[in-house]
Design a protein around this motif. Structure first.
Motif, PDB file in Angstrom:
ATOM      1  N   CYS A  41       0.814  -1.216   0.000  1.00  0.00           N
ATOM      2  CA  CYS A  41       0.000   0.000   0.000  1.00  0.00           C
ATOM      3  C   CYS A  41       0.850   1.270   0.000  1.00  0.00           C
ATOM      4  CB  CYS A  41      -0.937   0.014   1.209  1.00  0.00           C
ATOM      5  SG  CYS A  41      -2.162  -1.299   1.165  1.00  0.00           S
ATOM      6  N   LEU A  60      -5.599  -2.597  -0.453  1.00  0.00           N
ATOM      7  CA  LEU A  60      -6.200  -1.510   0.324  1.00  0.00           C
ATOM      8  C   LEU A  60      -7.608  -1.870   0.774  1.00  0.00           C
ATOM      9  CD1 LEU A  60      -4.995   1.562  -1.756  1.00  0.00           C
ATOM     10  CD2 LEU A  60      -4.478   1.142   0.647  1.00  0.00           C
ATOM     11  N   ILE A  61      -8.385  -2.433  -0.120  1.00  0.00           N
ATOM     12  CA  ILE A  61      -9.755  -2.833   0.224  1.00  0.00           C
ATOM     13  C   ILE A  61      -9.736  -3.915   1.296  1.00  0.00           C
ATOM     14  CG2 ILE A  61     -11.820  -3.997  -0.652  1.00  0.00           C
ATOM     15  CD1 ILE A  61     -11.281  -2.468  -3.321  1.00  0.00           C
ATOM     16  N   GLN A  64      -8.977  -2.515   4.663  1.00  0.00           N
ATOM     17  CA  GLN A  64     -10.078  -1.711   5.200  1.00  0.00           C
ATOM     18  C   GLN A  64     -11.196  -2.588   5.715  1.00  0.00           C
ATOM     19  OE1 GLN A  64     -11.103   0.738   1.869  1.00  0.00           O
ATOM     20  NE2 GLN A  64      -9.681   2.355   2.447  1.00  0.00           N
TER      21      GLN A  64
END
Length: 74
Positions: A41, A60-61, A64
């Motif tokens: 990231c 990134l997803i 999260q």
């Protein structure tokens, strides 16, 4: 050159491939996988390479969403 977080250097951490999911690694390797994903990231990627863009976007997803998995209502 990828960024390596200081905690991973001081602990002599084993590098875990960032494309693996947290379910695919043993509990002791999960912290190293998390650091590998953070390194992905933090990389500045060339906008010409769609494969690297996709890996970074998916990572990134995943980072999260991971803290919320397993909670009631999901």
């Amino acid at each position: 050159m990828p960024i390596v977080f200081p905690a991973s250097i001081s602990a002599g951490a084993e590098v875990v491939e960032p494309h693996l999911s947290f379910k695919e690694v043993s509990n002791p390797q999960k912290q190293n996988l998390f650091i590998s994903k953070l390194n992905v990231c933090c990389e500045i990627i060339d906008s010409i390479d769609p494969a690297k863009q996709d890996l970074k976007r998916e990572t990134l997803i995943e980072l999260q969403v991971a803290p919320y998995k397993g909670r009631k209502g999901e």
